[in-house]
Design an enzyme around this catalytic site. Structure first.
Site, mmCIF file in Angstrom:
data_model
loop_
_atom_site.group_PDB
_atom_site.id
_atom_site.type_symbol
_atom_site.label_atom_id
_atom_site.label_comp_id
_atom_site.label_asym_id
_atom_site.label_seq_id
_atom_site.Cartn_x
_atom_site.Cartn_y
_atom_site.Cartn_z
ATOM 1 N NE ARG A 1 -3.458 -2.043 2.895
ATOM 2 C CZ ARG A 1 -4.125 -2.555 4.056
ATOM 3 N NH1 ARG A 1 -3.865 -1.531 5.075
ATOM 4 N NH2 ARG A 1 -4.862 -3.586 4.263
ATOM 5 N NE ARG B 1 5.347 -25.602 9.301
ATOM 6 C CZ ARG B 1 6.624 -25.975 9.544
ATOM 7 N NH1 ARG B 1 7.091 -27.072 9.403
ATOM 8 N NH2 ARG B 1 7.239 -25.375 10.729
#
Length: 367
Positions: free
Chosen positions: A175, A248
């Site tokens: 951004r 994970r």
């Protein structure tokens, strides 16, 4: 006999239970843990609602879903604005003008930040990136990658960025405004009093059996209902017949500290590779707490093995191909519905879990 056996009391299972009961169906919910709520469970410690299994921030741009969850509990106006700490430096996330003006002392405007990133991209651009490192540098240049992506990503995945496929990081939000709001969604907040309150309201009227592992008594439990909604790992349900999917897992170190404020923010990511944990959560900041003590959790990303709690599917090409085998088998099994992150082997944000559960029940009641 129950109409539905729901395995797992997380957000998908609880939403299904609520909607099915509303339609006049009976539900038995079995939960292997000693509490409801799955990974969004919150417990109260020192007057603070602690996110026991990691930070959960509700966000969505879907007004229908936002109105739906607010029907169970009031949400506050928490805005997720995490901070990244690299060695002795702190940077705002997501990557924005606050980040760039601190990374580069001569950058002050969006045009200057864009030019600096483009210059770094060109210096190390790879025509056909073969791994995550090459792809990340192609997108944001070397400085952002080295300080804010590399170490954190390698800890998160337990692999070098040069050994991770490029598609994992196909895009990186950048951004060119001074905006630290991590999410772009219209609606965002934390349930006042914790997520457990929402799940408990959803499960009112259903029979709930805690400390009950489906696999300890699968045959009897399966025969107790006309249909099963299963929110655990789909590969385990089928006895790993095609092999085990990879996940994970996360380990947490949670402690109470005798100080009113430890880090001044709900979430601080530690992006340097030599720091073993990925982030520290200070739970009181989710609800703007003023308690005299604080509770913090350090999160460690670890390789999953059987017996561990699976958190994140490893959605690479190999695992996705393996999941397709399980999915095809599941489509032939008319008495079982698989849902949620583990049942569908897909990373879901909370609003997407609810939307998927609502659609699942709608389809089920239509048939």
């Amino acid at each position: 006999m129950y109409d539905y056996l729901i395995v797992g009391s997380g957000l998908f299972g609880a939403t299904c239970a609520y909607e099915l009961q509303k339609a006049g169906r009976t539900c038995l919910v079995v939960e292997k843990r000693g509490h409801v709520g799955g990974n969004i469970y919150t417990e109260t410690i020192e007057g603070i609602n602690v996110h026991k299994y990691g930070a959960h921030i509700f966000h969505t741009s879907d007004k229908q879903i936002w109105d739906y969850v607010n029907g169970f509990c009031e949400f506050n106006n928490f805005i997720n604005s995490p901070v990244a700490r690299y060695k002795n430096e702190c940077y705002n996330l997501p990557f924005n003008m606050n980040t760039f003006t601190k990374l580069w002392s001569d950058v002050f405007t969006p045009a200057e930040a864009a030019a600096r990133i483009e210059e770094e991209r060109k210096n190390r651009y790879t025509e056909n990136p073969k791994n995550l490192e090459e792809q990340a540098i192609n997108l944001v240049g070397e400085t952002v990658y080295e300080k804010l992506i590399k170490g954190y990503t390698e800890k998160q995945w337990g692999r070098k960025c040069t050994d991770l496929p490029s598609f994992i990081i196909n895009r990186i939000p950048v951004r060119y405004t001074f905006d630290n709001n991590y999410f772009n969604d219209r609606y965002q907040g934390i349930p006042v009093g914790g997520y457990t309150r929402i799940i408990e309201k959803m499960l009112e009227g259903a029979e709930v059996r805690l400390n009950t592992d489906f696999f300890d008594n699968a045959e009897e439990l399966s025969n107790s209902a006309k249909k099963i909604i299963f929110t655990g790992p789909i590969d385990r349900y089928y006895g790993y017949c095609y092999g085990a999917l990879q996940y994970r897992s996360v380990k947490f170190e949670t402690e109470v500290l005798d100080t009113p404020d430890f880090q001044g923010n709900a979430v601080i990511n530690y992006t340097a590779a030599d720091v073993p944990f990925t982030r520290i959560i200070e739970h009181k900041h989710f609800e703007f707490g003023k308690q005299p003590k604080t509770v913090v959790s350090r999160e460690y990303s670890v390789e999953w093995k059987r017996g561990d709690e699976p958190y994140y599917p490893v959605n690479d090409e190999k695992n996705n191909a393996l999941y397709q085998k399980y999915k095809e088998r599941a489509l032939q099994d008319k008495n079982v519905i698989f849902g949620g992150r583990l049942g569908q082997y897909k990373y879901y944000d909370m609003h997407a879990v609810i939307k998927n559960a609502l659609q699942t029940v709608e389809d089920e009641l239509r048939n």
